[in-house]
Scaffold this active site. Structure first.
Site, PDB file in Angstrom:
ATOM      1  N   GLU A 140       0.819  -1.216   0.000  1.00  0.00           N
ATOM      2  CA  GLU A 140       0.000   0.000   0.000  1.00  0.00           C
ATOM      3  C   GLU A 140       0.853   1.266   0.000  1.00  0.00           C
ATOM      4  O   GLU A 140       0.523   2.248  -0.660  1.00  0.00           O
ATOM      5  CB  GLU A 140      -0.931   0.008   1.217  1.00  0.00           C
ATOM      6  CG  GLU A 140      -1.890   1.191   1.262  1.00  0.00           C
ATOM      7  CD  GLU A 140      -2.915   1.155   0.147  1.00  0.00           C
ATOM      8  OE1 GLU A 140      -2.858   2.040  -0.736  1.00  0.00           O
ATOM      9  OE2 GLU A 140      -3.775   0.261   0.144  1.00  0.00           O
ATOM     10  N   GLY A 161       1.665   7.368  -0.859  1.00  0.00           N
ATOM     11  CA  GLY A 161       1.912   7.490   0.578  1.00  0.00           C
ATOM     12  C   GLY A 161       0.790   6.939   1.433  1.00  0.00           C
ATOM     13  O   GLY A 161       0.475   5.752   1.388  1.00  0.00           O
ATOM     14  N   LYS A 168       4.406   4.455 -10.091  1.00  0.00           N
ATOM     15  CA  LYS A 168       3.151   4.308  -9.349  1.00  0.00           C
ATOM     16  C   LYS A 168       1.987   3.986 -10.291  1.00  0.00           C
ATOM     17  O   LYS A 168       1.126   3.161  -9.973  1.00  0.00           O
ATOM     18  CB  LYS A 168       2.874   5.583  -8.556  1.00  0.00           C
ATOM     19  CG  LYS A 168       3.954   5.898  -7.528  1.00  0.00           C
ATOM     20  CD  LYS A 168       3.816   7.306  -6.980  1.00  0.00           C
ATOM     21  CE  LYS A 168       4.955   7.642  -6.035  1.00  0.00           C
ATOM     22  NZ  LYS A 168       4.912   9.054  -5.587  1.00  0.00           N
TER      23      LYS A 168
END
Length: 440
Positions: free
Chosen positions: A131, A136, A207
């Site tokens: 996660e 973040g 990401k």
């Protein structure tokens, strides 16, 4: 119940934040997890410095060889927080081989070697939780894997690099040039001494690759992600975008279309009325469009010690809850069952269809606009809106700004080359892609 024992690899900003959050909220975390979670080993290259700067850290053993932690028989979960590719990749694979579950916040590693790591974990029957690798403390991985599992994801658009978003926010608010704001970002600690990964879209591409794999059930394909950064953006373009009702953000966009999957990071014009266009500073936001739920947005701190630690500890809790479960009954790493992954292709950027902002610096001569519009029409590019500035006193050059209807990238590139070849065009055509992003 006996505490689950965690071996922490890396004791930098996020490692210390993880320790602090786990200690501060330990009782509540244990209530949620069903048993205590304890960090019992810390692997760091500088154990003496870690001991000296670690007041309140007791009951922990330090090792300068992370392999000792990874292979220790008492460790249940290895938490990798060193970043980079090696030795992180080898350590994670070693941990999996020794039957350890893994938590990592390493987006670069997963984007490039996630397929290998997840396959090894599946074969060994252990979990890899990640996660903290995207946005973040924003729980976007859990939302995509679980919260939106009833939906056919149509597209994702995210502000997923805080450094670039800070720079663009400051350029717009203060009217400063890119280089000046970059220096300020470095002085504040938002940008590294070498900011390439942030400002050229590489970090965002890592990401986005992870989110795309989860959203569409495809393997990680970082090498196929189109990357374009913000270093060439000018005040003129930010100002013109504002006048046209848009803001410029560095977006990671992945979209399911008839021909395949789009996977791209680049500066993007967004209507200023959209929520995501108003995300400022170092904050992150991810907009997800599902066929049943419609658009949903996830906003929060995309980096920092405790925001990222929040995600890391949440992963530790998930593994603690599920580590005794039958591996076939756990949530798959990439949301889809491993034998049901898709081979739908990632489209080359030339085949992507979107709208465009075009800015041309031209000599103030009769017929210039007619020549440009003819070239665009020949390339099947239609104009949606246009601004033509009057030249200042004594000036012979003027800006022409156009917004187009959706067009194919390769057609726009061909048209730009022909426009730049016109004798009345005095420089390169500035091209920024434009996304309306629906009702968001």
């Amino acid at each position: 119940m006996k505490p689950l024992q965690v071996g922490l690899i890396g004791f930098g900003t996020v490692g210390r934040g993880t320790w602090d959050v786990l200690c501060r909220n330990g009782e509540e975390i244990a209530r949620r997890a069903g048993r205590p979670i304890r960090i019992t080993w810390i692997g760091t290259r500088t154990p003496e410095r870690a001991r000296q700067g670690s007041r309140g850290i007791t009951g922990v053993q330090f090792a300068d060889d992370p392999g000792v932690v990874v292979r220790h028989p008492d460790i249940d979960i290895v938490c990798e927080l060193i970043g980079g590719i090696e030795p992180a990749r080898s350590l994670i694979l070693d941990a999996i081989a020794h039957g350890k579950h893994v938590v990592t916040a390493n987006k670069a590693l997963l984007a490039q070697y996630g397929n290998e790591i997840f396959a090894a974990a599946h074969a060994k029957g252990v979990m890899v939780a990640f996660e903290g690798a995207v946005a973040g403390g924003v729980p976007i991985i859990k939302a995509l894997r679980e919260g939106l599992t009833a939906n056919r994801i149509e597209w994702i658009a995210g502000i997923i690099n805080g450094t670039s978003n800070f720079i663009l926010s400051e350029m717009r608010d203060k009217g400063l040039a890119f280089d000046a704001v970059l220096k300020e970002a470095q002085a504040r600690g938002y940008a590294e001494a070498d900011p390439t990964f942030d400002i050229e879209g590489v970090d965002a591409a890592h990401k986005l690759t992870i989110m795309s794999a989860i959203a569409f059930g495809i393997p990680m394909q970082f090498e196929r992600c189109y990357k374009e950064g913000i270093s060439k953006l000018t005040q003129a373009d930010i100002r013109y975008a504002e006048q046209l009702g848009y803001r410029i953000k560095l977006l990671g966009i992945t979209k399911r279309v008839k021909e395949g999957i789009e996977l791209r990071v680049h500066p993007t014009l967004i209507p200023s009325r959209r929520l995501i266009a108003n995300v400022e500073g170092v904050m992150n936001a991810v907009l997800v469009k599902g066929d049943a739920v419609g658009p949903t947005m996830y906003y929060g701190a995309g980096a920092g010690a405790e925001p990222t630690a929040s995600a890391v500890v949440a992963d530790l809790v998930d593994i603690t809850r599920l580590h005794t479960a039958d591996p076939d009954h756990r949530v798959p790493h990439l949301a889809f069952q491993p034998d049901r992954m898709s081979d739908v292709p990632v489209l080359p950027m030339d085949e992507v269809v979107t709208s465009y902002y075009l800015r041309m610096r031209v000599l103030d001569r009769p017929g210039v606009l007619a020549d440009i519009t003819r070239i665009l029409a020949d390339a099947s590019i239609s104009i949606d809106a246009m601004i033509q500035r009057e030249p200042g006193e004594g000036e012979e050059q003027v800006d022409i700004i156009m917004l187009t209807h959706p067009a194919r990238e390769k057609n726009v590139n061909a048209a730009m080359a022909k426009i730049e070849a016109l004798p009345v065009v005095t420089g390169k055509v500035t091209r920024i892609r434009l996304e309306e992003l629906g009702r968001s």
